[in-house]
Each structure stands twice: as C-alpha cells, then as structure tokens.
Enzyme design. Structure first.
Site, short mmCIF file in Angstrom:
data_model
loop_
_atom_site.label_atom_id
_atom_site.label_comp_id
_atom_site.label_asym_id
_atom_site.label_seq_id
_atom_site.Cartn_x
_atom_site.Cartn_y
_atom_site.Cartn_z
N ASP A 202 0.83 -1.20 0.00
CA ASP A 202 0.00 0.00 0.00
C ASP A 202 0.87 1.27 0.00
O ASP A 202 1.82 1.35 0.80
CB ASP A 202 -0.86 -0.05 1.28
CG ASP A 202 -1.93 1.01 1.31
OD1 ASP A 202 -2.86 0.94 0.49
OD2 ASP A 202 -1.84 1.92 2.17
N GLU A 256 1.74 -0.15 -4.81
CA GLU A 256 0.89 0.99 -5.14
C GLU A 256 1.76 2.23 -5.05
O GLU A 256 2.06 2.68 -3.95
CB GLU A 256 -0.29 1.08 -4.17
CG GLU A 256 -1.25 2.18 -4.59
CD GLU A 256 -2.19 2.63 -3.49
OE1 GLU A 256 -3.28 3.10 -3.80
OE2 GLU A 256 -1.83 2.52 -2.30
C1 NOJ Z 1 -4.48 3.04 -0.77
C2 NOJ Z 1 -5.58 2.04 -0.63
O1 NOJ Z 1 -5.83 1.46 -1.88
C3 NOJ Z 1 -6.77 2.76 -0.06
O2 NOJ Z 1 -7.92 1.96 -0.07
C4 NOJ Z 1 -6.42 3.20 1.33
O3 NOJ Z 1 -7.48 3.97 1.86
C5 NOJ Z 1 -5.14 4.06 1.34
N1 NOJ Z 1 -4.11 3.50 0.54
C6 NOJ Z 1 -4.60 4.21 2.74
O4 NOJ Z 1 -4.07 3.01 3.20
#
Ligand code: NOJ
Length: 507
Positions: A202, A256
């Site tokens: 993440d 991500e």
């Molecule tokens: C990215 C995630 O995909 C999202 O769902 C989340 O709210 C944020 N990061 C914070 O962790």
C-alpha cells in the site's frame, strides 16, 4: 522452455474481502466465504488472488488501518480459515498475495499507543512526531488524503503533532528508524513463512520520507500522497527485495505507487532490484476515447519497456468500476479484451467479470470516509433476494444484481463471465498474448487501437474500436475471440461495431 517469473505470466484477481462472499451470514464478507467460491475463481482462470487487508483493524479505513499485522481480524475469520484459503488456492494452482500496509498503522496499534504515551517512550521515534510551528499550528503545510485537512494532528497530552498521510486514525510510521524497518521486515517474513506468495504494498512510495520534511510547493501541498518521491524509498525497497529474493518460492511485491507524473511509477522497479511490479493507474484515470487510451497505452508500454514489465488495471476498490465509468456493457466488454491482451500483468477487480456497476449508496448508508462505497458493493452470487448473503449486507447490492449474479451468468454463453473465461483461456493458450512483444498496427481507422503481439511463431493482432460509431479497418485475419457474442467466427470482415474489440490470428 523459457523461464519467465510467474508474476509476469499471470492474471491477478483482487478480492475486497468485506464485499466478496459472506460465509457466516453476518452481512460482511469473510475468508470462509472466499473458500466457498474458490471454484468460481479457478473456473475464471486467474493465476493469483490479492486480498485487500484482512488484519486486525478498528476499520476506520476498512482494514487499511492495521492494529496487528500478523493476526486475522475476527470479522474475516480465523487463522485456520486463512490456512484453508492458502491451501485451497495452492491446490488449484493459484497463488495468494496479501495487502501489506507499510506506511501507516492504526492509531490503536500497540506501537502507536506506546509511541504517544510519552515523549521519552522507546517507541516515540517509531512514528513522525514534530513540535508545533511557532504559531502553535502544524509543523508544515502537508495535507492528508481524504478530507483535505492538515496531515498533522496535535497530541494534547505530549504537546507534539504526529504525521498522518491519510486519516488521523492512520499515523505514519517512521522508516528512518531501523527498528521500524526490522519490525516491518518481520511482518513480511511471518507471512512468507506461512506460505503466502507475495504482497501488494500500500502507498509504498511514501515510506522513504526520511528525517527532512520540507514544505511542499503549492501544487503539491494539497496531498502528500502524490508528492513524496524520495531516494530513501528506493534504498528501503532494495532491502525489501533482498528479503523476498531470499525465499525459494519467488514471492513477488506489486507496489501501489500513486505518482502519476511521467515515468515516476516505473522508477520503483529500480534495476530489477526493487518492486517486481508497480501499478500504472493511468487506465483508471483516462477518459474512454481512442486518443486518450492510445496515449495511455503508449506511455504504459514506453515507461515499462524491457526489461521492465507493466501492469494494466481498469478497476479497483478505490475508484468507480469501469463498467460505470465507461457507461455501457459494450464498452466494458471491449475494455476486458484490451485488459487481457496488452503486454502487461492484468489485475482484475472481483466483480468486473460479471460486468458489475457501482452501487448507488443512499446518504444514510454511506460508511467510507472517501466516497468509495459504490465500488465496494457486495458481489451478487445467486438470483434470490439475498444474492447468497446474510439478510443485512454491509452495503447495498449493485444494480441488476438478480440478472448479473454469478449463478445466472454461469451457463449463459453471452454473459460477461463467459467472455472473461474465454479471454483467459485464450491467453493461457497463446504465448504471444501472455509474454509476446508489443507493436502498434496501422489499420487506417482513427478510433481503433490496434496492436500486434508476437512470441516465436505465435502472433495475434488485437483491434479495439473505442468510439460510438462503427469503423472500417484495413485488417485481415481469423477471429480468435471478440467482445461481442454475436460476432461470427471465421474470417474477419473488416468492420468493427461501436465499442467492439476482436483478437485475430494470421492478420
Ligand atoms: C491506498 C488504498 O488502496 C486505499 O484503499 C487506502 O485507503 C489508502 N491506501 C490508505 O491506506
């Protein structure tokens, strides 16, 4: 026989566990529910499953606020359920990726509880604490994601601010502290030792903030999530990669990296010594027009040219589903062909194989702090009124749940599900589609994206008409598959309907 790493040859299926399948009838999806649907996932033909977070969490951000990285939240089930899931996937030749949230914890995590307890607590420096600015306000101009509020919250008891890139309930870890790095490596080892095959990391680009937290220029000050792009993160990622590489089963990490500027996300692959894959979110942010998608695909292929390898993603748990965004079944079906034929590792978001739209959420049922409930609606499994869920699912179902449910689509050759299955089957049979080179094809039709994939003797051409009108193409070949179920097999007649895509051989 060449030996591509498995993740380069795979289609990955994202499950948002709260919304996938409800094994105990409490209205919230769980691990038992996923185990119950393994045949659906295997029949679809994907190679790996990525689970959004399943760890102990107060659920301020529905699991992206982790309070214990190595324990399953009871709402999702037990450790034994997770073992069953790992085993069930492996038996069916599929792998499992967990969601690792390295940038922040929950404010209920024991690490943060300790950290905030006093300025001289040994864990104080595990998070990012700063004195107030001279006027008593936040230490710098950084803005958190979601509510547009400062990324700093004052802890009255100790008189300092702590940093949170997201909600105040999600304090940022301080990766400049080697103890944090070690603790988070331990988390990775824990799950790798338990048999998981990798991670989706993440907002992983945020971890290398370091000790300096400079004011951001106005352009960036609105959200630090799109602004932090520091060399220290690359150093951290190289050490994470070494850890992963020390395991024999080739665990992989897809990151991500929410940096949308030219070339930014691709740099997080390093020299094949950082992330294995780095999401390219351009397709999710691109209007469904031929020019826009041609540009997005060209950039994707350039930035992730050999030896790099791209991803392709149209939907996830943070954005409107592409069936809703693109506006019609035809367009969503054409997008499915594109997704499963470009040179990339495709990520499917559970429910897109059913052509699901976002649910309409009445104001009194809104639960997410950032308006993402619609894309997280429960998956309808059966036609009956409860669609295979308990009596009171946590969110309303998507539109047309009675006809778009898996049960109804399963035996319908014209369904979305049949299309996804046939595309995945074709992909499995075609080395060109899975791993071949990518080259644009000139077909003399401005609204058509056409490209050639080639591997050894295997060659296919894909043509996708992104537009409201039919198109005449300068292209010949035999149809292998197409987005429309009424397209006759055999020789291609040179015409594509509006929002139609075909895959040809011998072109
Ligand atoms: C990215 C995630 O995909 C999202 O769902 C989340 O709210 C944020 N990061 C914070 O962790």
């Amino acid at each position: 026989m060449d030996t591509l790493p498995w993740w380069q040859d795979a289609v990955i299926y994202q499950i948002y566990p709260r919304s996938f399948s409800d094994g105990n009838g409490d209205g919230v999806g769980d691990l038992r529910g996923i185990c119950d649907r393994l045949d659906h996932i295997a029949d679809l033909g994907v190679d790996a499953v990525w689970l959004s977070p399943i760890f102990v969490s107060p659920m301020a951000d529905f699991g992206y606020d982790v309070a214990d990285y190595t324990a399953v939240d009871p709402v999702f089930g037990t450790d034994a359920d997770l073992d069953d899931l790992i085993e069930g996937l492996h038996q069916r030749n599929m792998r499992l990726l967990l969601d690792w949230v390295p940038n922040h914890t929950s404010d209920q995590h024991p690490w943060f509880v300790e950290s905030r307890s006093s300025r001289d607590n040994p864990k104080r420096d595990w998070y990012v604490w700063r004195d107030p600015a001279p006027d008593g306000g936040p230490p710098n101009n950084w803005i958190a994601t979601f509510k547009g509020v400062p990324a700093w919250t004052l802890d009255e008891a100790t008189g300092q601010y702590y940093l949170h890139s997201f909600l105040a309930e999600q304090p940022d870890l301080n990766w400049a502290n080697p103890e944090v790095e070690e603790a988070m490596h331990d988390v990775l080892r824990h799950w790798l030792d338990r048999g998981v095959d990798g991670f989706r990391a993440d907002v992983v680009h945020l971890i290398g903030k370091g000790d300096q937290l400079p004011e951001l220029s106005d352009d960036h000050a609105r959200a630090i999530v799109v602004a932090i792009d520091e060399p220290f993160t690359h150093e951290l990622l190289r050490r994470i990669r070494s850890l992963l590489d020390s395991y024999a089963h080739q665990p992989m990490m897809v990151g991500e990296v929410y940096l949308l500027g030219p070339g930014q996300a691709a740099t997080y692959l390093g020299d094949s010594d950082e992330l294995h894959l780095s999401f390219d979110f351009r397709p999710v942010h691109t209007a469904w027009t031929a020019d826009a998608f041609r540009a997005a695909l060209a950039t994707n292929q350039q930035e992730f040219a050999e030896p790099r390898w791209p991803t392709w993603v149209m939907s996830n748990h943070d954005r409107q589903r592409h069936r809703t965004r693109l506006g019609s079944d035809d367009a969503a079906r054409a997008a499915a062909v594109l997704t499963l034929t470009v040179r990339a590792t495709p990520f499917l978001y559970a429910g897109e194989e059913l052509g699901l739209e976002d649910a309409v959420i009445p104001p009194e049922r809104v639960v997410d702090p950032d308006g993402r409930d619609g894309t997280r609606a429960p998956i309808p499994w059966t036609a009956g009124p409860d669609h295979g869920w308990g009596p009171d699912p946590w969110l309303p179902f998507p539109p047309d749940a009675g006809t778009k449910c898996a049960e109804v689509q399963r035996d319908d050759p014209d369904s979305f599900l049949a299309l996804y299955r046939s595309l995945l089957r074709l992909r499995k049979e075609s080395p060109a589609l899975r791993r071949g080179s990518f080259e644009w094809a000139e077909v003399g039709a401005p609204t058509v994206l056409a490209f050639r994939r080639r591997h050894g003797d295997d060659e296919v051409v894909v043509a996708v008409n992104i537009g409201p009108d039919p198109a005449e193409l300068d292209l010949e070949g035999t149809i292998l598959a197409g987005s429309r179920s009424d397209r006759p097999a055999g020789a291609f007649d040179g015409t594509l309907a509006a929002n139609e895509a075909v895959i040809l051989t011998g072109g």
